[in-house]
Design an enzyme around this catalytic site. Structure first.
Site, PDB file in Angstrom:
ATOM      1  N   TYR A 167       0.858  -1.186   0.000  1.00 37.40           N
ATOM      2  CA  TYR A 167       0.000   0.000   0.000  1.00 37.40           C
ATOM      3  C   TYR A 167       0.904   1.249   0.000  1.00 37.40           C
ATOM      4  O   TYR A 167       1.921   1.280   0.704  1.00 37.40           O
ATOM      5  CB  TYR A 167      -0.903  -0.032   1.247  1.00 37.40           C
ATOM      6  CG  TYR A 167      -1.700   1.231   1.411  1.00 37.40           C
ATOM      7  CD1 TYR A 167      -2.796   1.494   0.592  1.00 37.40           C
ATOM      8  CD2 TYR A 167      -1.358   2.165   2.369  1.00 37.40           C
ATOM      9  CE1 TYR A 167      -3.515   2.665   0.738  1.00 37.40           C
ATOM     10  CE2 TYR A 167      -2.082   3.342   2.517  1.00 37.40           C
ATOM     11  CZ  TYR A 167      -3.154   3.585   1.695  1.00 37.40           C
ATOM     12  OH  TYR A 167      -3.863   4.748   1.831  1.00 37.40           O
ATOM     13  N   LYS A 196     -12.103   1.510   5.258  1.00 37.67           N
ATOM     14  CA  LYS A 196     -12.519   0.817   4.035  1.00 37.67           C
ATOM     15  C   LYS A 196     -13.724  -0.093   4.302  1.00 37.67           C
ATOM     16  O   LYS A 196     -14.751   0.391   4.712  1.00 37.67           O
ATOM     17  CB  LYS A 196     -11.319   0.070   3.456  1.00 37.67           C
ATOM     18  CG  LYS A 196     -10.015   0.893   3.435  1.00 37.67           C
ATOM     19  CD  LYS A 196     -10.069   2.093   2.513  1.00 37.67           C
ATOM     20  CE  LYS A 196      -8.903   3.065   2.695  1.00 37.67           C
ATOM     21  NZ  LYS A 196      -7.566   2.485   2.580  1.00 37.67           N
TER      22      LYS A 196
END
Ligand code: PLP
Length: 410
Positions: free
Chosen positions: A130, A227
């Protein structure tokens, strides 16, 4: 100010209904508000404990509570009943012993990295990371004297070869962004354990519903609750879940120094979102399957990256490790960067936005946004092309989504 009668009794705030207002001046009464006791029934939804601190009756209990992660509530930076509820919910979902909720996913990742690493230590991380994590690891290397070796996410032999006596952590992601590579968690975590190295897995893309890394040998699981766990694009948050109470206790002492703690209202939004996680994940996964199949058959698309497709390099592993292939996919446009830019400005329903895991479908162009800090080499190493588009598939009707994407491809 008018003169009032002096205080004759101290308000007993320990018993909410026993607050005595007789003898108190109005200025004091408005400060010490009554707190009705909840007895004989209980709230169904977890309340938001919007308080920064807690009052004690017994000084000895207070002194003891200050130094323990499992004692009475003390202060909001340590934890809070609403935050603890989220910590227990996610720890329960992941099969961990305890958790630390934080103000963001990066807050959770840094609580773990900074809590367990010191100058001179070595870290092994998977190649594809990420963006925020990759940037943080670069900082650890550049400014904090920590060394890093990158290995593929599915190569335990490379992990063993990279290990040094001073290796402290192995850092993995269940499903990577944006190429959706699946890490060989059983192989990598077993290798780390044999070598006495703590393994950390970012499980944001899978959630504890599709995969529970602790069951595959991970010591710590981190999430951006921003998320899927929260799921409604209305809160930023993170959490670190620990397989053992000992590791949790160790990092918790650092966490209260770092101060990346979660806010009660943010924790409450995440808890509320999590209640529908199973239903949402089912739809995210089935919508992604629908779009991946249609995209793969489209002439403007040269490749589709979604682990549910037999052509994906992680397909077989994903079948064993995940109980669903996830809601994020990416695809390469045959027309390269101009086609990518054209696509971005042509979608109507899907929103052009960062982040993922919410109910709305979002699209982005990694080469110019989330992965813009990567060099051309690094982009290539991660398999990201100039024409790669990432889709965070939402829970809309699949035919409306396909109409939008196919319209933008045309
Ligand atoms: C978004 C994300 C993060 C960072 O989380 P924030 O809540 O934005 O700080 C970390 N890891 C992954 C896989 C993410 O998608």
């Amino acid at each position: 100010m008018t003169e009032s009668r002096p205080e004759t009794s101290r308000p007993d705030t320990s018993h909410p209904e026993a607050v005595r207002s007789e003898g108190l001046r109005p200025e004091t009464r408005v400060v010490h508000v009554p707190q009705p006791a909840v007895e004989g029934s209980r709230p169904i939804a977890m309340p938001i404990y919007q308080t920064s601190g807690f009052a004690f009756d017994d000084p000895a209990v207070m002194a003891d509570a200050m130094g323990r992660s499992d004692g009475p509530f003390v202060y909001g930076r340590y934890t809070n009943p609403t935050v603890r509820s989220l910590e227990q919910a996610v720890a329960g979902l992941e099969g961990g012993a305890a958790a630390i909720a934080t103000g963001s996913g990066m807050g959770a990742i840094n609580t773990v990295l900074l809590g367990l690493l010191k100058p001179g230590d070595h870290l092994i991380a998977q190649t594809s990371l990420y963006g925020g994590t990759a940037a943080m690891i670069n900082d650890l290397v550049g400014r904090f004297g920590i060394a890093v070796t990158y290995v593929p996410e599915n190569d335990p032999a490379a992990l063993r070869a990279a290990a040094r006596p001073e290796t402290r952590l192995v850092y993995l992601e269940t499903i990577s962004n944006p190429m959706t590579l699946v890490a060989d968690l059983p192989g990598m975590c077993a290798a780390a354990r044999e070598l006495g190295i703590v393994s950390v897995v970012d499980n944001t893309f899978a959630t504890g519903l599709l995969c529970r890394p602790i069951e595959h040998g991970a010591d710590i699981v981190v999430h951006s609750t921003t998320k899927y766990l929260s799921g409604h694009t209305d809160v930023v948050g993170g959490i670190a879940v620990f397989a053992s109470a000992e590791l949790h206790e160790k990092v918790w002492h650092f966490a209260i120094e770092l101060g990346a703690s979660a806010d009660p209202f943010a924790a409450w939004l995440s808890l509320r979102g999590m209640q529908t996680l199973a239903l949402r994940m089912e739809r995210h996964c089935s919508n992604a399957r629908h779009l991946a199949g249609r995209l793969a058959a489209h002439p403007a698309v040269s490749a589709v990256h979604w682990p549910g497709l037999p052509s994906h390099p992680s397909h077989e592993l994903a079948g064993k490790l995940l109980s669903g292939f996830g809601g994020v996919l990416s695809f390469d446009l045959a027309g390269g960067r101009p086609a990518g830019e054209k696509f971005m400005s042509s979608v109507r329903l899907a929103l052009l936005a960062p982040s993922l895991g919410g109910v709305e479908t979002l699209v982005l162009h990694p080469a110019t946004t989330s992965h813009r800090s990567l060099s051309a080499d690094e982009l290539a190493r991660n398999g990201i092309g100039e024409g790669t588009v990432r889709v965070a598939v939402g829970i809309e009707h699949p035919e409306d989504l396909w109409a939008d994407l196919s319209g933008a491809l045309a």
